[in-house]
Design a protein around this motif. Structure first.
Motif, PDB file in Angstrom:
ATOM      1  N   LYS A  55       2.721   8.309   9.038  1.00 39.93           N
ATOM      2  CA  LYS A  55       2.923   7.425  10.193  1.00 39.93           C
ATOM      3  C   LYS A  55       2.999   5.955   9.767  1.00 39.93           C
ATOM      4  O   LYS A  55       3.830   5.199  10.251  1.00 39.93           O
ATOM      5  CB  LYS A  55       1.798   7.623  11.213  1.00 39.93           C
ATOM      6  CG  LYS A  55       1.879   8.980  11.897  1.00 39.93           C
ATOM      7  CD  LYS A  55       0.699   9.240  12.797  1.00 39.93           C
ATOM      8  CE  LYS A  55       0.874  10.597  13.485  1.00 39.93           C
ATOM      9  NZ  LYS A  55      -0.288  10.940  14.300  1.00 39.93           N
ATOM     10  N   PHE A  56       2.136   5.559   8.843  1.00 40.41           N
ATOM     11  CA  PHE A  56       2.160   4.174   8.363  1.00 40.41           C
ATOM     12  C   PHE A  56       3.376   3.920   7.471  1.00 40.41           C
ATOM     13  O   PHE A  56       3.952   2.834   7.485  1.00 40.41           O
ATOM     14  CB  PHE A  56       0.871   3.843   7.601  1.00 40.41           C
ATOM     15  CG  PHE A  56      -0.304   3.600   8.500  1.00 40.41           C
ATOM     16  CD1 PHE A  56      -0.196   2.747   9.593  1.00 40.41           C
ATOM     17  CD2 PHE A  56      -1.521   4.214   8.262  1.00 40.41           C
ATOM     18  CE1 PHE A  56      -1.287   2.511  10.431  1.00 40.41           C
ATOM     19  CE2 PHE A  56      -2.617   3.992   9.093  1.00 40.41           C
ATOM     20  CZ  PHE A  56      -2.491   3.144  10.172  1.00 40.41           C
ATOM     21  N   THR A  65      -0.645  -5.512  14.996  1.00 41.06           N
ATOM     22  CA  THR A  65      -1.757  -4.647  14.596  1.00 41.06           C
ATOM     23  C   THR A  65      -1.450  -3.227  15.059  1.00 41.06           C
ATOM     24  O   THR A  65      -1.306  -2.973  16.255  1.00 41.06           O
ATOM     25  CB  THR A  65      -3.073  -5.145  15.256  1.00 41.06           C
ATOM     26  OG1 THR A  65      -3.226  -6.531  14.927  1.00 41.06           O
ATOM     27  CG2 THR A  65      -4.275  -4.383  14.757  1.00 41.06           C
ATOM     28  N   LEU A  66      -1.322  -2.323  14.109  1.00 44.35           N
ATOM     29  CA  LEU A  66      -0.935  -0.945  14.414  1.00 44.35           C
ATOM     30  C   LEU A  66      -2.076  -0.004  14.035  1.00 44.35           C
ATOM     31  O   LEU A  66      -2.501   0.023  12.876  1.00 44.35           O
ATOM     32  CB  LEU A  66       0.325  -0.571  13.623  1.00 44.35           C
ATOM     33  CG  LEU A  66       1.497  -1.561  13.716  1.00 44.35           C
ATOM     34  CD1 LEU A  66       2.590  -1.194  12.724  1.00 44.35           C
ATOM     35  CD2 LEU A  66       2.053  -1.597  15.132  1.00 44.35           C
ATOM     36  N   LEU A  71       1.462   1.213  -0.109  1.00 45.05           N
ATOM     37  CA  LEU A  71       0.830   2.012   0.938  1.00 45.05           C
ATOM     38  C   LEU A  71       0.366   3.367   0.395  1.00 45.05           C
ATOM     39  O   LEU A  71      -0.726   3.845   0.716  1.00 45.05           O
ATOM     40  CB  LEU A  71       1.839   2.211   2.077  1.00 45.05           C
ATOM     41  CG  LEU A  71       1.297   2.637   3.419  1.00 45.05           C
ATOM     42  CD1 LEU A  71       0.310   1.618   3.966  1.00 45.05           C
ATOM     43  CD2 LEU A  71       2.448   2.813   4.406  1.00 45.05           C
ATOM     44  N   GLU A  72       1.192   3.976  -0.443  1.00 44.27           N
ATOM     45  CA  GLU A  72       0.862   5.272  -1.026  1.00 44.27           C
ATOM     46  C   GLU A  72      -0.429   5.156  -1.838  1.00 44.27           C
ATOM     47  O   GLU A  72      -1.340   5.982  -1.719  1.00 44.27           O
ATOM     48  CB  GLU A  72       2.023   5.735  -1.907  1.00 44.27           C
ATOM     49  CG  GLU A  72       1.934   7.176  -2.320  1.00 44.27           C
ATOM     50  CD  GLU A  72       3.189   7.626  -3.057  1.00 44.27           C
ATOM     51  OE1 GLU A  72       3.749   6.826  -3.837  1.00 44.27           O
ATOM     52  OE2 GLU A  72       3.604   8.783  -2.846  1.00 44.27           O
ATOM     53  N   GLN A  73      -0.506   4.103  -2.636  1.00 44.83           N
ATOM     54  CA  GLN A  73      -1.675   3.857  -3.480  1.00 44.83           C
ATOM     55  C   GLN A  73      -2.910   3.559  -2.621  1.00 44.83           C
ATOM     56  O   GLN A  73      -3.982   4.132  -2.824  1.00 44.83           O
ATOM     57  CB  GLN A  73      -1.365   2.685  -4.432  1.00 44.83           C
ATOM     58  CG  GLN A  73      -2.445   2.408  -5.470  1.00 44.83           C
ATOM     59  CD  GLN A  73      -2.652   3.600  -6.414  1.00 44.83           C
ATOM     60  OE1 GLN A  73      -1.709   4.340  -6.689  1.00 44.83           O
ATOM     61  NE2 GLN A  73      -3.885   3.797  -6.854  1.00 44.83           N
ATOM     62  N   HIS A 101       4.819   6.692  16.843  1.00 43.69           N
ATOM     63  CA  HIS A 101       3.963   7.246  15.782  1.00 43.69           C
ATOM     64  C   HIS A 101       2.597   6.580  15.644  1.00 43.69           C
ATOM     65  O   HIS A 101       1.811   6.989  14.797  1.00 43.69           O
ATOM     66  CB  HIS A 101       4.711   7.232  14.444  1.00 43.69           C
ATOM     67  CG  HIS A 101       5.723   8.348  14.337  1.00 43.69           C
ATOM     68  ND1 HIS A 101       7.021   8.223  14.769  1.00 43.69           N
ATOM     69  CD2 HIS A 101       5.612   9.615  13.878  1.00 43.69           C
ATOM     70  CE1 HIS A 101       7.659   9.368  14.564  1.00 43.69           C
ATOM     71  NE2 HIS A 101       6.830  10.227  14.024  1.00 43.69           N
ATOM     72  N   ILE A 102       2.304   5.553  16.446  1.00 41.08           N
ATOM     73  CA  ILE A 102       0.968   4.968  16.367  1.00 41.08           C
ATOM     74  C   ILE A 102       0.192   5.258  17.662  1.00 41.08           C
ATOM     75  O   ILE A 102       0.781   5.615  18.688  1.00 41.08           O
ATOM     76  CB  ILE A 102       1.021   3.436  16.136  1.00 41.08           C
ATOM     77  CG1 ILE A 102       1.783   2.749  17.276  1.00 41.08           C
ATOM     78  CG2 ILE A 102       1.642   3.103  14.776  1.00 41.08           C
ATOM     79  CD1 ILE A 102       1.432   1.297  17.398  1.00 41.08           C
TER      80      ILE A 102
END
Lengths: 112, 137
Positions: B39-40, B132-133, B23-25, B116-117
């Motif tokens: 948030k993700f 699905t967020l 996710l960071e990448q 958070h979404i």
């Protein structure tokens, strides 16, 4: 994650957490966290200024520790949470049941 | 719209850090702002941890598929699994504890995710659960 302990004036123990407080991070410090905040310590401050991230597993660790300190009549507070960590604490309602200060100096009176 | 970034993991606790690294990448490559990345980062850990802990009841290895999509006015994270159906929007609302003694240990992950979404959807399709967020830009 890393964890260390420092004894401050007036019998206050400062437990310093550092690193990412996710499921893997918490599993690395869990046992030490219980030990370093355990008896005979009666005034425990958890310094979170070096924790950039925390999920519900971190809340769980903080709650368990705070409960056990409070159960033996001790005082427990959190110092210096970063913005994202603070958001998780506030969303969980933890800020209303565990005392919290923006930095170490403002947290010390909370366990006095 | 750029091609989505994808990651396949198996249902092992040791895979959870891989989600963060991926996710960071992906967020770096898509120039996702830091607050949306957080948030993700948080919601994916909560969901994937729940799936690994509660969704699978056999000894077989299962795949969890994650996709991050850059849309016109939002970013969307899609998490797909073939475990026990679970709709996180049917999970009871979190009740804030009155005091430390009454505070329950656990059950916070879903609450944190929902908070958070901006938009979320749960579907069952072809034996798969699809979550699905969405976070608005």
């Amino acid at each position: 994650m890393n964890i260390s302990e420092e004894l401050l004036a007036d019998g206050v123990t400062r437990v310093v957490l550092s690193g990412r407080m996710d499921i893997e991070g918490v599993s690395q410090i869990e046992a030490k966290f219980a030990e370093m905040s355990g008896p005979p310590r009666m005034k425990v401050i958890v310094d979170m200024s070096d924790v950039p991230y925390m999920s519900s597993v971190g809340i769980r660790a903080l709650l368990m520790t705070a409960k056990s300190v409070s159960k033996r009549g001790g005082k427990f507070a959190i110092a210096g949470p970063q913005a994202n960590v603070k958001s998780v604490l506030v969303t969980s309602g933890i800020d209303k049941i565990i005392k919290m200060g923006n930095d170490l100096a403002s947290t010390l009176p909370l366990v006095a | 719209m750029a091609a989505p970034h994808r990651l396949n993991i198996s249902n092992l606790v040791t895979e959870i850090r891989r989600v963060h690294t991926w996710l960071e990448q992906a967020c770096k490559e898509m120039a996702v702002p830091e607050d949306i990345f957080f948030k993700f980062d948080l919601t994916s850990e909560e969901i994937v941890t729940n799936l690994i802990s509660y969704a699978f009841h056999d000894k077989v290895s299962h795949e969890i598929l994650l996709r991050l999509i850059d849309e016109t006015d939002s970013y969307t994270l899609v998490i797909e699994d073939d475990g026990t159906p679970f709709n996180p929007w049917e999970f009871p609302k979190h009740v804030e504890p009155e005091n430390l003694d009454e505070a329950k240990i656990g059950g916070l992950g879903i609450h944190l995710m929902r908070h958070h979404i901006d938009k979320g959807k749960y579907e069952q399709r072809d034996g798969k659960n699809i979550l699905t967020l969405t976070v608005m830009k």
